[in-house]
Write an enzyme that holds these catalytic residues in place. Structure first.
Site, short mmCIF file in Angstrom:
data_model
loop_
_atom_site.label_atom_id
_atom_site.label_comp_id
_atom_site.label_asym_id
_atom_site.label_seq_id
_atom_site.Cartn_x
_atom_site.Cartn_y
_atom_site.Cartn_z
N LYS A 144 0.86 -1.18 0.00
CA LYS A 144 0.00 0.00 0.00
C LYS A 144 0.89 1.22 0.00
CE LYS A 144 -4.52 0.70 0.54
NZ LYS A 144 -5.53 -0.34 0.27
N1 GLU Z 1 -7.30 -0.13 -2.90
C1 GLU Z 1 -8.05 -1.32 -3.13
C2 GLU Z 1 -8.03 -2.21 -1.90
O1 GLU Z 1 -7.85 -1.75 -0.81
C3 GLU Z 1 -7.64 -2.03 -4.42
C4 GLU Z 1 -6.22 -2.47 -4.49
C5 GLU Z 1 -5.80 -2.99 -5.86
O2 GLU Z 1 -6.63 -3.04 -6.74
O3 GLU Z 1 -4.64 -3.32 -5.98
O4 GLU Z 1 -8.26 -3.39 -1.98
#
Ligand code: GLU
Length: 454
Positions: A144
């Site tokens: 993240k």
């Molecule tokens: N931000 C989204 C999540 O928390 C999607 C992450 C992604 O598609 O890599 O799952």
């Protein structure tokens, strides 16, 4: 020692220690892992993710050394992102990317732009991505990232500059085989296109698979934009079927961004009545049902739901505890506290956001036993799953129809829900602990079998 330096040292010693400085002191103490661990645990969101991990690891009876290897992040990257603002002033924004684990494939997870973003929060969100990808059997690690900024007050040019420079700072750490970012709170398809363009310019050719959640015309997947919200609605409906709730269930959605709005529309299409929606400023409630199209139009025009004439205006805390069958928190972490959990009037809690329910609230929900929780790492996994489809389509330069995308998504989600419910029943644990334990076990087992190098 230089006199000026000595003087500065004395001054520093007498200054009250700010929170940030204390964090850095902890982080750097002895140069050991203990300092880093304490630094992370001082962050309430990370402390929550760590607590959930410990509870699930206890159920799995993970040996101590494997537990430590599985819990702490593999890499934490901190960068400073200088941006020339429209005023001519240069501002430096802190940017982060945490790669929690890379054992099963490239890091995967979104980028968040919000004033509250910090290293601890990003590390917690990266940890949740690890368990989410493992639970869904996606060939990824967990990651993240984010930048502490307020995108709502920045111009398009400033946001483009910020995004491109942040990408440039991350160039050595991202790529289709190393770490693949995506959208999260505060980031959009347009920003993913800028990331792809910046990365591709450095490579000398288009590299669509460096990022997911891109616009369809530069290699994005059909259905990705709506995937998280539709996945939430799909699972909420499966749960409603299991509980034999009437088809016209009342639904409250807190957060009306990319996840909440598509979840609300999908629930309405399935025949539910949307009685409440909320955004950052508060909640709109109408037991007779809200006209979603008009509410969305109002939000697009006014950038807030406040003042919308279609329902009664209340605080977010009040909205969460109004009577409904299905409650979908789809905004940010830690909104369902112990106090709110005791007052919830829903039958199903479908967690569209990451980490919306605190461990204290979990205890209350378990004791109550009357709320069917669809935990975040399962409930909002539609987004990353369709990101995986987008990555695969990009790598193969072979694109699928929207119905193929959703057919495959639901064919993955349905048995995963069943697996979580079975684990919970067999082991006598909550749905959350079951989902986490399945994800954690997969990562821990992969770590164990790959062994240590050298
Ligand atoms: N931000 C989204 C999540 O928390 C999607 C992450 C992604 O598609 O890599 O799952």
């Amino acid at each position: 020692m230089d006199e000026a330096l000595l003087l500065r040292k004395k001054e520093v010693a007498s200054e009250p220690i700010s929170k940030e400085r204390r964090c850095w002191q902890l982080l750097l103490r002895d140069g050991s892992m203990t300092g880093i661990m304490q630094f992370l645990l001082e962050n309430p969101v990370f402390a929550m993710a760590a607590k959930q991990f410990d509870l699930a690891a206890d159920v799995l009876e993970l040996p101590q050394d494997l537990r430590e290897r599985t819990k702490w992040p593999k890499r934490m990257i901190v960068v400073s992102v200088p941006v020339k603002m429209d005023s001519g002033e240069v501002r430096i924004f802190p940017g982060y990317r945490v790669q929690h684990h890379l054992t099963l494939g490239p890091g995967k997870g979104g980028l968040r732009y919000a004033p509250s973003v910090d290293l601890g929060e990003v590390a917690a969100l990266a940890m949740w991505m690890s368990w989410k990808c493992a639970l869904m059997d996606l060939p990824y690690g967990g990651a993240k990232g984010g930048v502490a900024c307020d995108p709502r007050t920045m111009s398009q040019r400033e946001l483009e500059s910020l995004t491109r420079r942040f990408t440039a700072e991350l160039l050595p750490f991202i790529g289709p085989k190393t770490d693949v970012p995506a959208p999260d709170m505060g980031t959009t398809e347009q920003m993913m296109a800028w990331i792809m363009d910046t990365y591709s310019s450095h490579e000398g050719h288009a590299v669509p698979s460096v990022v997911t959640g891109k616009p369809v015309n530069v290699g994005g997947s059909l259905g990705r934009r709506e995937a998280t919200g539709r996945g939430v609605a799909f699972l909420a409906n499966r749960a409603a079927d299991l509980l034999k709730l009437p088809p016209e269930s009342r639904v409250i959605v807190q957060g009306f961004g990319n996840v909440g709005s598509y979840a609300a529309y999908a629930m309405a299409r399935f025949g539910s009545r949307i009685v409440g929606v909320g955004d950052i400023s508060g909640g709109l409630y109408n037991p007779a049902g809200l006209p979603l199209g008009e509410v969305s139009e109002y939000l697009a025009k006014n950038r807030t739901l406040e003042g919308c004439p279609h329902g009664q205006w209340m605080t977010n805390e009040e909205l969460l505890v109004q009577p409904c069958e299905i409650l979908i928190p789809a905004a940010t972490e830690r909104v369902i506290t112990a106090e709110i959990a005791a007052k919830l009037q829903c039958r199903i809690l479908a967690e569209g956001a990451n980490g919306p329910t605190t461990p204290d609230a979990d205890q209350i929900l378990e004791a109550r036993g009357d709320v069917f929780v669809i935990p975040d790492i399962l409930c909002n996994s539609g987004g990353v799953t369709v990101s995986y489809f987008e990555w695969v389509q990009g790598l193969q330069s072979f694109f699928w129809s929207e119905s193929e995308v959703y057919d495959r998504l639901y064919r993955l989600m349905e048995p995963t829900l069943a697996r979580v419910l079975k684990f919970a029943k067999d082991r006598g644990v909550s749905h959350r602990i079951a989902a986490l334990a399945i994800g954690i076990q997969k990562v821990a087992e992969a770590r164990r079998v790959r062994g240590l190098y050298p």
